[in-house]
Design an enzyme around this catalytic site. Sequence first.
Site, PDB file in Angstrom:
ATOM      1  N   ASP A 237     -12.139  -7.110  -0.521  1.00 15.94           N
ATOM      2  CA  ASP A 237     -12.172  -5.649  -0.400  1.00 15.94           C
ATOM      3  C   ASP A 237     -13.451  -5.041  -0.986  1.00 15.94           C
ATOM      4  O   ASP A 237     -13.452  -3.863  -1.349  1.00 15.94           O
ATOM      5  CB  ASP A 237     -10.955  -5.036  -1.102  1.00 15.94           C
ATOM      6  CG  ASP A 237      -9.713  -5.029  -0.225  1.00 15.94           C
ATOM      7  OD1 ASP A 237      -9.851  -5.134   1.004  1.00 15.94           O
ATOM      8  OD2 ASP A 237      -8.599  -4.924  -0.780  1.00 15.94           O
ATOM      9  N   LYS A 240     -14.836  -1.532  -0.187  1.00 17.82           N
ATOM     10  CA  LYS A 240     -14.259  -0.295  -0.720  1.00 17.82           C
ATOM     11  C   LYS A 240     -15.206   0.445  -1.654  1.00 17.82           C
ATOM     12  O   LYS A 240     -14.986   1.629  -1.940  1.00 17.82           O
ATOM     13  CB  LYS A 240     -12.949  -0.602  -1.459  1.00 17.82           C
ATOM     14  CG  LYS A 240     -11.795  -0.973  -0.544  1.00 17.82           C
ATOM     15  CD  LYS A 240     -10.523  -1.241  -1.347  1.00 17.82           C
ATOM     16  CE  LYS A 240      -9.347  -1.575  -0.443  1.00 17.82           C
ATOM     17  NZ  LYS A 240      -8.124  -1.875  -1.235  1.00 17.82           N
ATOM     18  N   HIS A 265     -13.988  -0.369   5.476  1.00 10.19           N
ATOM     19  CA  HIS A 265     -14.382  -1.233   4.351  1.00 10.19           C
ATOM     20  C   HIS A 265     -14.546  -2.683   4.792  1.00 10.19           C
ATOM     21  O   HIS A 265     -15.301  -3.446   4.181  1.00 10.19           O
ATOM     22  CB  HIS A 265     -13.370  -1.133   3.195  1.00 10.19           C
ATOM     23  CG  HIS A 265     -12.125  -1.949   3.369  1.00 10.19           C
ATOM     24  ND1 HIS A 265     -11.017  -1.496   4.053  1.00 10.19           N
ATOM     25  CD2 HIS A 265     -11.788  -3.190   2.930  1.00 10.19           C
ATOM     26  CE1 HIS A 265     -10.070  -2.420   4.026  1.00 10.19           C
ATOM     27  NE2 HIS A 265     -10.499  -3.459   3.344  1.00 10.19           N
ATOM     28  N   ASP A 320      -3.132 -11.617   0.340  1.00  5.39           N
ATOM     29  CA  ASP A 320      -3.359 -10.220  -0.029  1.00  5.39           C
ATOM     30  C   ASP A 320      -2.085  -9.391   0.120  1.00  5.39           C
ATOM     31  O   ASP A 320      -1.716  -8.610  -0.771  1.00  5.39           O
ATOM     32  CB  ASP A 320      -4.478  -9.645   0.838  1.00  5.39           C
ATOM     33  CG  ASP A 320      -4.913  -8.250   0.414  1.00  5.39           C
ATOM     34  OD1 ASP A 320      -4.849  -7.954  -0.798  1.00  5.39           O
ATOM     35  OD2 ASP A 320      -5.322  -7.464   1.282  1.00  5.39           O
TER      36      ASP A 320
END
Length: 379
Positions: A237, A240, A265, A320
């Site tokens: 991630d 982000k 993202h 995740d």
Amino acid sequence: MAKEWINLVKKELTPEDLLRIIFDYTAKIASERKLNAVLVHMADMGREMILSDRCTVWLIDEPNHQLYTTVAHGVDEIRIPFGTGLVGSAVLSGEPIIIEDAYNDPRHNDENDRKTGYHTKSIITVPFRNNDGEIIGAYQAINKLTAVGYFTARDLELLSLAASYAGKSLESVMLHQEIIDTQREIISTMGEVGEIRSKETGNHVKRVAEYSYVLAIGLGLSASQAELLRTASPMHDIGKVAIPDAVLNKPGKLTEEEYDIIKSHTKIGHQLLRGSKRELLRTASIVAEQHHEKWDGNGYPAGRKGEDIHIFGRITAVADVFDALSAERVYKAAWPIEKIENLFREERGRHFDPAVVDVFFEQLPKLLDIRQRLTDEAE
């Protein structure tokens, strides 16, 4: 490791035998990048060259002021205070030591003999140096296996030759390992930064990394590929960091436009990492881009389907989501495990690769152990 040795009297090596051993092990050491594997080759080479029963490769642990070995024939890891024992004396002085009878030398530490029942008699210890001439460790061979029963000047010459080559090769591998460790630390830290901005915790990326490793091994990926994924997945991630806080941490429902911003993202993370020549960062770019793709093609950013999604993306997707559902957050309670299991059964073949889901259920006890060990309460 080389064949198991037995305590029988052996004949001295012919020049041809010696050359074969040298060429064999120098080739192995030169082609190896894993530190522990190099140490094993070094120990085996030393043992075979001078016909000893055991050979130990000692390294210096400067922060803890110790000498240690992770490779010692017949025993597990050993740690001793720096400067103690025969190996400590050799490292401090920079000079080799040959002892015919260890128990007649006050520097000999017989603690390991008492623990294991092994009897040390003859010892040869040779320090080895890096390319700058600094001592970074030492060879220590124990118990000569030829009729003479002790190490000679010829053995010292041979082990010094091995130490000269192996020490310089070892430094190269240690520097390579240091670079890899630094990359891993940077990746893990950057991954935590991305999660903290979205009100997640550093332990989220650590758990995802460990879950991904377990799933990869369960799927039959090699240990090196599983380790590569474990190292790269904390960056899933990282994109982000470029998402505005007002959107990233909006408490209410997102508008369609805001959701598109959130979804970006994946592309941002991919673009940040894709240009690297390092395998680790290229892998992280794949994970960052593809961990929100779905098996049935309804994911993002590219709508990839089935095996068009990289296996690393398919594994990270399961890891995740499992962590997101099972972890408590200020805005939601943790899901009970039964509810999580039901979701994965429902989404098998839709959101998630069926094979990865099957391994998820097989490895669930290990995953739950990881969750417990890396609970957010421990932070």
